[in-house]
Motif scaffolding. Structure first.
Motif: not given
Length: 619
Positions: A509, A1-3, A467, A415, A461-463, A13, A6
């Motif tokens: 999550h 899940m993008g954990e 992050q 981001e 968004t969840n991502e 992304h 970054w």
């Protein structure tokens, strides 16, 4: 899940749309602007030339008659003599009538005045034609296609554009209608006066005007060559003279060859011929104004100017000012932001930083000036950062300017800020920018939302939420977040795990949440003891909201034992801190904001008891 957090250098992304080569898009924008600008000037000059030509013909018709007043006409004298002879033959005894006597030739003041203004009018009208033709020649050279890469084309155009404005070509173009108006005024003055004659004063006036016109023509013909010969900046980083025309090119070439042999002989005597000869030959190879411009650009971007070794080319002022001009002129459209953003990524770091710094230069805007100062301080201190980190800092500052105006940029901006905070320990304003991001993400928890629904939709968004919370986890242990930021982080965590006030936690999550619990536990013991109660109360409220009475703690512990053990540890730490602060009741009765929810002592005790059976809860 993008954990995975970054970091700078990772694949993006939410990158900014590119839609082709950035430099090509920038070049197309400036070409469109310049074509519209020059077409408007040409259209105006063409109309003026037509009018000036017709008007000159009208004035010429009048001056053809009026100049005859300035000298004695042989036809008038002959008529009078013939009349006198005829009278003498008819009656030789009669004396010569006074009316037949030939008067001495004289020119009146009225005849002089009218010829002066009419000839001046004709001269000024023809001057308008001459200057208009010169301007059309300059514009042609300004727009001449160099057939170079798009990045070089942007820099070349900026060099030409700066020269065009600094040497007042737009001002000269604006004078042309005034010259025609002056010509009309002079014509009407002469028409009203109705008498002139040709003599020394009149000739002197017209000669003076013609002399000034010729001086202007000679000056604009010679100035490009004189600038090249007299310029003291060896990098040629001065506004280039734009007075380029066929006659000025001929003057330049003749002067260049006339000076070449004496200069070569002088350098030979000084034993400097080997060092300077390549430079001289490069001048001689120029075969057009376009080649001349390309050589200027090469020298202006050269970091070293040894005429023996090849120069090191860097991005300097032309490309910086060119991108800044594009940004300033077209930033109202997001379609212009995209190519500028991607073009910045291809510039040298110093040039890209200088461009962004120029974008923040705005008088009266204190926030932008403060951001500009912080940006310059960051870019001046690059010892602990690599190129990718510096690139992200430049991108973040640039996107910051427009992320509220163009919402499509917001995710890319968020981001970039998170990547920077996860990678390096940077100074302000990035902590403040993270606070703004938290307010945007947790907007429905605030009394007054800080952004519009459109911006929330871009970020929701969840991502991005995950992050952001991972970034919070990193910064909260360093005690770099304010109390309001931690409050919003708890609200954001609740939104993520129990969306729409669901009665079940989102197990998918929970993987990264244990680290947040540990970070908040560390954060409780940091800061001054005087305000520690605020930290305790924020975390207590966050835990009660997250693990509401509808959540089955035992069932959750069976699915996520590691994360629930860390949650139980945080609950136990909160209970201990409350005891140190005078008891649960003393903490709960305090309020930080008027919208704080009030909890009773029994509610907290009941909440703690729900975690007693979890490993780590009794520790």
């Amino acid at each position: 899940m993008g954990e995975k957090p970054w970091r700078c250098g990772d694949t993006r992304h939410y990158d900014i749309p590119k839609n082709g080569d950035g430099w090509q898009k920038c070049n197309e924008m400036v070409e469109k602007h310049d074509n519209e600008m020059c077409d408007a000037w040409r259209d105006e000059v063409d109309k003026l030339l037509i009018f000036a030509g017709l008007f000159s013909g009208v004035v010429t018709a009048f001056t053809t008659q009026s100049y005859q007043w300035l000298a004695e006409q042989s036809a008038d004298s002959s008529a009078r003599l013939l009349s006198f002879i005829a009278t003498q033959v008819a009656n030789s005894t009669n004396p010569l009538p006074p009316s037949l006597a030939i008067p001495e030739f004289a020119v009146t003041q009225a005849q002089i005045r009218i010829n002066v203004v009419w000839f001046l009018s004709c001269t000024v009208s023809l001057t308008t034609v001459l200057v208009g033709i010169l301007c059309l020649q300059w514009l042609r050279e300004f727009q001449r296609d160099a057939a170079v890469p798009h990045k070089e084309a942007v820099a070349l155009r900026q060099m030409r554009y700066k020269g065009l404005t600094k040497w007042h070509v737009p001002g000269i173009l604006s004078i042309l209608p005034l010259l025609l108006q002056l010509s009309l005024v002079l014509f009407f003055i002469g028409l009203l006066d109705l008498l002139w004659s040709l003599n020394t004063p009149m000739a002197a006036c017209v000669s003076a005007v013609v002399g000034m016109v010729m001086l202007f023509l000679i000056a604009t013909t010679a100035l490009p060559a004189l600038q090249q010969a007299s310029i003291s900046d060896k990098h040629l980083r001065v506004p280039q003279c734009p007075f380029k025309s066929p006659q000025s090119w001929l003057f330049y070439r003749v002067g260049r060859w006339l000076c070449y042999l004496p200069l070569r002989s002088y350098l030979l005597l000084k034993k400097q011929l080997r060092a300077i000869l390549p430079y001289l030959h490069e001048h001689l190879r120029d075969n057009s104004w376009l080649a001349y411009d390309k050589r200027w650009r090469k020298v202006r971007d050269a970091e070293n100017l040894s005429w023996i070794d090849p120069p090191t080319i860097r991005d300097f002022d032309d490309i910086v000012h060119g991108l800044y001009w594009i940004n300033k002129t077209f930033a109202h459209s997001v379609e212009a932001i995209f190519p500028v953003y991607h073009s910045l990524a291809e510039l040298d770091i110093p040039a890209a930083a200088a461009t962004v710094s120029e974008c923040y230069r705005k008088r009266g805007d204190v926030i932008r000036l403060l951001n500009r100062s912080s940006f310059k301080a960051l870019m001046d201190d690059q010892s602990s950062r690599n190129e990718m980190q510096n690139r992200d800092i430049i991108a973040a500052y640039y996107l910051k300017l427009y992320q509220d105006r163009h919402l499509v940029l917001k995710t890319g901006y968020v981001e970039t800020v998170i990547r920077i905070l996860n990678t390096q320990d940077v100074a302000m304003p990035f902590d403040d920018w993270l606070s703004e991001i938290l307010r945007d993400l947790a907007w429905d928890c605030l009394p007054a939302p800080s952004v519009t629904t459109g911006a929330v939709a871009q970020l929701n968004t969840n991502e991005i939420t995950i992050q952001t919370l991972l970034c919070v986890k990193l910064l909260v242990t360093r005690d770099r977040l304010g109390l309001e930021d931690v409050t919003l982080s708890w609200a954001l965590l609740s939104q993520l795990l129990t969306p729409n006030d669901s009665e079940q936690l989102n197990h998918g999550h929970m993987k990264f949440v244990g680290g947040l619990f540990e970070a908040f536990e560390v954060w409780l013991s940091q800061g001054t003891e005087t305000y520690r109660w605020e930290r305790v109360k924020v975390c207590m409220e966050g835990m009660i909201r997250l693990f509401s009475s509808s959540i089955d703690i035992a069932a959750l512990d069976a699915v996520c034992p590691v994360q629930m053990a860390k949650a139980a540890g945080l609950v136990r730490a909160l209970d201990v801190h409350m005891s140190w602060l005078g008891g649960t009741a003393a903490v709960l009765k305090r309020k930080r904001h008027e919208w704080d929810k009030t909890y009773e002592v029994g509610e907290w005790d009941s909440f703690v008891s729900r975690f007693e059976g979890i490993e780590g809860g009794d520790g």
